[in-house]
Design an enzyme around this catalytic site. Structure first.
Site, short mmCIF file in Angstrom:
data_model
loop_
_atom_site.label_atom_id
_atom_site.label_comp_id
_atom_site.label_asym_id
_atom_site.label_seq_id
_atom_site.Cartn_x
_atom_site.Cartn_y
_atom_site.Cartn_z
N LYS A 159 1.04 -1.22 0.08
CA LYS A 159 0.03 -0.04 -0.16
C LYS A 159 1.00 1.09 0.00
CE LYS A 159 -4.04 0.08 2.14
NZ LYS A 159 -5.13 -0.01 1.22
C1 LIG Z 1 -6.04 -1.69 -4.23
C2 LIG Z 1 -6.68 -2.54 -2.85
N1 LIG Z 1 -7.14 -3.57 -2.99
C3 LIG Z 1 -7.86 -4.41 -1.89
C4 LIG Z 1 -8.16 -3.69 -0.90
C5 LIG Z 1 -8.73 -4.48 0.48
O1 LIG Z 1 -7.79 -4.79 1.56
P1 LIG Z 1 -8.12 -4.85 2.82
O2 LIG Z 1 -9.48 -6.06 2.90
O3 LIG Z 1 -6.89 -5.41 3.57
O4 LIG Z 1 -8.59 -3.78 3.29
C6 LIG Z 1 -7.51 -2.38 -0.37
C7 LIG Z 1 -7.74 -1.60 0.83
O5 LIG Z 1 -6.99 -1.70 1.47
C8 LIG Z 1 -6.97 -1.73 -1.80
O6 LIG Z 1 -6.52 -0.55 -1.53
#
Ligand SMILES: Cc1ncc(COP(=O)(O)O)c(C=O)c1O
Length: 327
Positions: A159
């Site tokens: 991220k």
């Molecule tokens: C690009 C992306 N994909 C998927 C997710 C979902 O991830 P998580 O379930 O860990 O929040 C997120 C959010 O964090 C994201 O930014």
């Protein structure tokens, strides 16, 4: 959206919200050189508790490692304690927690070793990312004209703040077109993920989601894979083509912010019945139970903000809070 709080945790100190600022000449701002997490604290049967806090702390450090930060001073346990502390300091029961490790003091030569890492953690009361309507009725999405990251151009497991320009391009386009979310294809043309959510489809009782190779390893995705297996569903991770979405019985997306949301229409094609389908509803219901402490795995997945033997918030106020604020 109110993002205010009383304190932001900045490099070990609780700083009053209005003072939680950084200088314009911070390379993180100019080049997107930061990594972050999105975490939620829920009001559970045993008080406020952070959902999968350890996994989020681990992913934050993994993102930092991927971006190239070395020798970071924070451990997973210290991060988890800081998450609890910032929630306690703000006396929130349900909130979103946003830690961010950013490059400061140097790094203008496009070399991460030229600067130092700093860590700040903000929190705010954020109930519903896509709104209560979306939770019940699902949302409309389209395939973005922008492609999701190539795994050797931007790092899809991290991220990294700069990565999110790609999400902003796609979601802005979709919302201007009248949709609520964008579905992004990977560079080969298969379904990758949404701008802040992972995607699942249901067909003939089987649940399918793209493999993690080109998408974020979503923690909600992982939780739902576990829940789906617990419920006895056959779950497969495989490449999904765009037209598989058009003929799916159900499509849903998931993420910390969005939770579990049905896609009721994609590219002007009604998905299944055009409403949230039964599999999505069941998984959404169990997920909501899990985050509120009402599921067999909840104890493993929730990190209480207050110690169980001393549940009064007054006993857990941070000793580092500025004395000027009546706590
Ligand atoms: C690009 C992306 N994909 C998927 C997710 C979902 O991830 P998580 O379930 O860990 O929040 C997120 C959010 O964090 C994201 O930014």
């Amino acid at each position: 959206m109110g993002m205010e709080s009383s304190f932001v945790w900045m490099n070990g100190e609780l700083v009053p919200y209005a003072n939680a600022t950084i200088h314009f000449n911070t390379p993180a701002l100019h080049y997107g050189l930061a990594v972050f997490e999105g975490i939620r604290c829920y009001d559970t049967v045993s008080g406020p508790a952070i959902f999968r806090s350890r996994e989020h702390a681990e992913r934050l450090l993994a993102s930092a490692r991927i971006l190239g930060f070395r020798d970071l001073p924070w451990t997973v346990d210290e991060l988890m304690e800081a998450f609890r502390l910032v929630v306690r300091a703000n006396q929130f029961t349900e909130c979103y927690i946003r830690p961010l490790i950013y490059l400061t003091g140097g790094g203008w030569n496009l070399n991460i070793d030229g600067g130092q890492p700093a860590l700040a953690i903000s929190t705010w009361e954020w109930k519903n990312y896509l709104g209560p309507e979306a939770l019940e009725n699902g949302i409309r999405a389209n395939i973005a004209s922008f492609t999701r990251h190539h795994p050797n151009v931007m790092m899809t497991k991290a991220k990294i703040s700069g990565n999110y320009a790609n999400s902003v391009l796609a979601r802005t386009e979709s919302m201007r077109l009248g949709f609520e979310e964008a579905i992004m294809l990977d560079p080969q043309g298969y379904i990758a993920e949404c701008t802040g959510e992972n995607l699942f489809l249901v067909r003939k009782g089987k649940i399918i989601t793209p493999p993690i190779s080109a998408v974020l390893e979503g923690i909600t995705r992982d939780s739902l894979l576990t829940v789906a297996k617990d419920l006895g569903y056959e779950v497969v991770e495989q490449m999904i083509a765009r037209d598989q979405l058009y003929i799916a019985d159900e499509v849903f997306v998931c993420g910390t912010a969005a939770e579990v949301i049905a896609l009721r229409e994609i590219d002007y094609r009604v998905v299944g019945s055009g409403k949230m389908g039964p599999v999505t509803r069941q998984i959404q219901t169990v997920f909501h139970q899990a985050v509120r402490g009402d599921y067999a795995r909840s104890a493993d997945w929730l990190d209480p903000v207050y110690l169980p033997e001393t549940p009064s918030p007054a006993l857990h106020l941070p000793i580092t809070a500025p004395a000027s604020r009546p706590l």
